[in-house]
Design an enzyme around this catalytic site. Structure first.
Site, PDB file in Angstrom:
ATOM      1  N   HIS A 109      54.861  35.536  36.051  1.00 26.54           N
ATOM      2  CA  HIS A 109      53.576  35.224  36.714  1.00 26.54           C
ATOM      3  C   HIS A 109      52.675  34.273  35.921  1.00 26.54           C
ATOM      4  O   HIS A 109      51.471  34.480  35.817  1.00 26.54           O
ATOM      5  CB  HIS A 109      52.816  36.512  37.003  1.00 26.54           C
ATOM      6  CG  HIS A 109      53.442  37.388  38.045  1.00 26.54           C
ATOM      7  ND1 HIS A 109      54.232  36.896  39.058  1.00 26.54           N
ATOM      8  CD2 HIS A 109      53.384  38.739  38.240  1.00 26.54           C
ATOM      9  CE1 HIS A 109      54.637  37.906  39.836  1.00 26.54           C
ATOM     10  NE2 HIS A 109      54.149  39.023  39.353  1.00 26.54           N
ATOM     11  N   HIS A 178      49.102  38.417  44.821  1.00 34.00           N
ATOM     12  CA  HIS A 178      49.716  39.684  44.395  1.00 34.00           C
ATOM     13  C   HIS A 178      48.881  40.901  44.841  1.00 34.00           C
ATOM     14  O   HIS A 178      48.630  41.802  44.054  1.00 34.00           O
ATOM     15  CB  HIS A 178      49.887  39.673  42.875  1.00 34.00           C
ATOM     16  CG  HIS A 178      51.035  40.504  42.387  1.00 34.00           C
ATOM     17  ND1 HIS A 178      51.274  41.782  42.846  1.00 34.00           N
ATOM     18  CD2 HIS A 178      52.016  40.235  41.482  1.00 34.00           C
ATOM     19  CE1 HIS A 178      52.338  42.274  42.233  1.00 34.00           C
ATOM     20  NE2 HIS A 178      52.819  41.354  41.401  1.00 34.00           N
ATOM     21  N   GLU A 309      55.018  39.685  48.536  1.00 38.58           N
ATOM     22  CA  GLU A 309      54.607  38.419  47.924  1.00 38.58           C
ATOM     23  C   GLU A 309      55.484  37.283  48.436  1.00 38.58           C
ATOM     24  O   GLU A 309      56.646  37.190  48.068  1.00 38.58           O
ATOM     25  CB  GLU A 309      54.719  38.506  46.405  1.00 38.58           C
ATOM     26  CG  GLU A 309      53.929  39.642  45.762  1.00 38.58           C
ATOM     27  CD  GLU A 309      54.536  40.058  44.430  1.00 38.58           C
ATOM     28  OE1 GLU A 309      54.448  39.259  43.474  1.00 38.58           O
ATOM     29  OE2 GLU A 309      55.104  41.166  44.345  1.00 38.58           O
TER      30      GLU A 309
END
Length: 344
Positions: A109, A178, A309
């Site tokens: 991420h 997210h 996601e």
């Protein structure tokens, strides 16, 4: 009509560079969503049940302090590259890049200080808000000055999230939001009574560090076949699963299409996910352990929320047969995801 309000949410700590964090409240007759200029975070999302009662269906915190401490990316936009890059390494145009490792042996991420942890510049729109930031060349090890725009717009029961980016050097990019959902509302202990379906006939098996092996496997006859709705608790039990944290492979087309649906029969709340992206990560909050106290000081235990996601496939920058993960100068990255809420 969508009403848009802005207010001060808090002040970033000095060691994080200070700066005012604003909150933008978008409100239609059926949905109210609160978005922060820190990490473009969806801090609250209220939607009606079948009796017309509003409840907040995303995990998060009441105050800025919660978001400035370590947390599992609640509601945030993650980037430059969402999901995992194996060993935090990739090669672009003959040059190898090494990223910070923040997820065992991998980069996750965006790294140590990804897009979720920085302040964005907001611009209010008639029905939403657009956030902009310039990610400088070399930030978190990534090449190129990357200009990024994330736009949230609300129309009735539909929240659209558009991601655009332009770069000065070829760079991998993969942006997603997210948000952690529980359609039963704040404080609900688990998601076992939710029905989930995902329009995907294949998924990506992963190794023990959650990196795709490279195989694109058919879902048919496996626990990954979610093409028809399954009740989550019963499904996990039936297949002895600890939960999901996998990419499902969607039809390869740039057009908007329905890719997933979540429904909570007790309240009637339902959420559809539409996107232009080639993949969707279905995650069932396996790493939540009750140690984090969220809104109203409620603990968030394992399986107390799910994430859908929309994204490119994980580690695509290192897998030539996965969809293209590179953005080149002169091109524009442009993807949209729509979350459609209703109750029946």
């Amino acid at each position: 009509m969508t009403e848009v309000k802005r207010e001060v949410f808090g002040q970033m700590p000095q060691e994080e560079g200070g700066g005012v964090v604003e909150k933008f409240v978008l409100k239609s007759d059926s949905v109210k969503v609160e978005i922060l200029s820190l990490g473009c975070i969806i801090a609250a999302l209220e939607t009606k049940d079948r009796d017309g009662e509003f409840s907040d269906v995303v995990l998060g915190f009441d105050t800025l302090e919660g978001y400035t401490r370590k947390h599992p990316f609640f509601g945030a936009v993650v980037g430059r590259v969402a999901n995992r890059i194996a060993k935090g390494r990739f090669t672009v145009e003959g040059k190898e890049y090494q990223l910070f490792l923040n997820n065992g042996p991998n980069s996750l991420h965006g790294g140590a200080r990804g897009f979720d942890k920085v302040l964005w510049s907001p611009q209010v729109l008639p029905n939403g808000v657009c956030f902009f930031r310039l990610s400088p060349d070399g930030e978190e090890g990534y090449p190129g000055d990357l200009k990024v725009w994330v736009t949230y717009t609300l129309s009735g029961g539909e929240l659209a999230i558009n991601y655009r980016a332009q770069t000065s050097k070829t760079t991998p990019i993969n942006l997603t939001n997210h948000a952690y959902f529980n359609l039963a509302g704040q404080g609900a202990r688990d998601i076992y009574d939710h029905e989930i379906s995902i329009e995907a006939d294949s998924y990506l098996p992963v190794d023990d560090t959650k990196i795709p092996t490279g195989e694109v496997a058919a879902v048919q006859g496996t626990s990954f076949d979610l093409q028809q709705p399954v009740e989550l608790g019963k499904h996990l039990q039936k297949f002895h699963l600890d939960g999901f944290d996998h990419n499902f492979c969607l039809q390869q087309m740039q057009a908007r299409r329905l890719v997933a649906r979540a429904r909570h029969p007790p309240t009637g709340r339902a959420m559809e996910v539409h996107t232009t992206q080639p993949g969707i990560q279905f995650y069932t909050g396996n790493n939540l352990d009750g140690s984090l106290k969220g809104k109203g000081a409620v603990a968030y235990p394992k399986h107390s929320a799910f994430c859908l996601e929309t994204q490119n496939w994980p580690d695509a920058v290192n897998k030539p047969h996965f969809p293209n993960a590179l953005l080149r100068p002169g091109e524009e990255y442009n993807h949209t995801t729509w979350l459609v809420f209703n109750a029946a």
